[in-house]
Design an enzyme around this catalytic site. Structure first.
Site, mmCIF file in Angstrom:
data_model
loop_
_atom_site.group_PDB
_atom_site.id
_atom_site.type_symbol
_atom_site.label_atom_id
_atom_site.label_comp_id
_atom_site.label_asym_id
_atom_site.label_seq_id
_atom_site.Cartn_x
_atom_site.Cartn_y
_atom_site.Cartn_z
ATOM 1 N N ASN A 182 -3.361 1.407 10.657
ATOM 2 C CA ASN A 182 -4.117 1.859 9.486
ATOM 3 C C ASN A 182 -4.614 0.599 8.788
ATOM 4 O OD1 ASN A 182 -5.204 3.062 7.238
ATOM 5 N ND2 ASN A 182 -3.246 3.555 6.292
ATOM 6 N N PRO A 183 -5.702 0.003 9.298
ATOM 7 C CA PRO A 183 -6.178 -1.267 8.764
ATOM 8 C C PRO A 183 -6.973 -1.068 7.478
ATOM 9 C CG PRO A 183 -7.681 -0.518 10.437
ATOM 10 C CD PRO A 183 -6.570 0.506 10.376
ATOM 11 N N PHE A 208 0.841 -1.194 0.000
ATOM 12 C CA PHE A 208 0.000 0.000 0.000
ATOM 13 C C PHE A 208 0.881 1.251 0.000
ATOM 14 C CE2 PHE A 208 -2.584 3.208 2.234
ATOM 15 C CZ PHE A 208 -3.755 3.149 1.493
#
Length: 284
Positions: free
Chosen positions: A192-193, A93
């Site tokens: 920050n899932p 990500f």
């Protein structure tokens, strides 16, 4: 074709492709190929500096890929995050500017701990962005970062080695069962899932087509991993410890209710610089 003409062409192509920041992206792509800073590229454009054929072709190729909405960070291999420059690419990500606020909340919580060696964790670290920000900006803290994607873990390991944060430990594990040896010992947990509901489609092609799905989607309502983080953080934190959770702009109220129902105290949501709900904190 000199630098100015090449930049003008790149901006035109990226504008036509509706890339959000065509001027900045064009300058950064030229800077990447030439091995210069963005400011140096701007100076070369003003002075009418030229490029050789190979440099021109390399820039044009990258511009076409960016016009196809391949992330800028994948093309340059780098992503800026607070004081850091991180290596990123396919399988991890890409850290976003709004996550810098989440890191700041974690940093503030660590700095408020009276212990000479506060202890924190980043659950689902991805590229290592949050964990490395905590480790480098609170150098007297001990930080552990947890990741269960093999591809993302490789990026995190590369970034940790590059930054050289000796107070950071990387752990390859599922955050649901991670770090049992630290139960009740941590002061701060940050995460920050993935929080996008399965039925929602991210607006930006860079996210939708290039970020790994495991880092985006959090189950039917988007909160499956948030629930897991809540449970793990309650296990890991000492009484009075702080949880910091990033989430979507419409999820603040729902997450405060979720955390309160799980037994957390003082759940509060913080807005980002654009005035959108971005992170919720709570106390163990």
């Amino acid at each position: 074709m000199n630098v100015k003409a090449l930049l003008d062409h790149a901006v035109s192509v990226l504008t036509e492709a509706r890339v959000p920041s065509p001027e900045a992206d064009a300058e950064l792509l030229v800077a990447h190929v030439l091995g210069l800073s963005r400011g140096q590229v701007q100076a070369k454009a003003v002075t009418g500096a030229s490029l050789d054929v190979e440099e021109r072709h390399a820039v044009l190729e990258l511009v076409e890929r960016r016009a196809a909405r391949e992330p800028l960070q994948h093309l340059t291999g780098r992503a800026a995050f607070r004081q850091l420059e991180l290596a990123v690419g396919p399988g991890v990500f890409v850290p976003r500017p709004e996550t810098e606020l989440v890191a700041q909340l974690g940093i503030d919580a660590l700095l408020a701990v009276p212990s000479p060696t506060p202890r924190g964790a980043d659950l689902g670290t991805g590229s290592g962005a949050i964990a490395l920000a905590l480790a480098t900006e609170v150098p007297h803290a001990e930080i552990v970062a947890v990741e269960n994607s093999p591809r993302a873990f490789i990026w995190a390991r590369e970034n940790a080695a590059s930054v050289g944060a000796e107070n950071l430990r990387l752990v390859f594990a599922d955050l649901r069962q991670a770090l049992p040896e630290l139960d009740g010992q941590l002061d701060v947990v940050v995460s920050n899932p993935p929080y996008i509901p399965l039925g929602a489609i991210p607006r930006d092609p860079e996210v939708r087509l290039h970020d790994p799905e495991a880092a985006l989607y959090g189950g039917e309502d988007g909160l499956d991993v948030v629930r897991a983080v809540s449970a793990t953080a309650r296990r890991l934190l000492r009484p009075g410890g702080t949880l910091v959770l990033e989430h979507g702009e419409l999820q603040g109220s729902e997450i405060r209710d979720l955390l309160t129902a799980d037994g957390w105290k003082a759940a509060a949501t913080t807005r980002d610089l654009l005035g959108r709900d971005r992170a919720t904190t709570a106390l163990r």
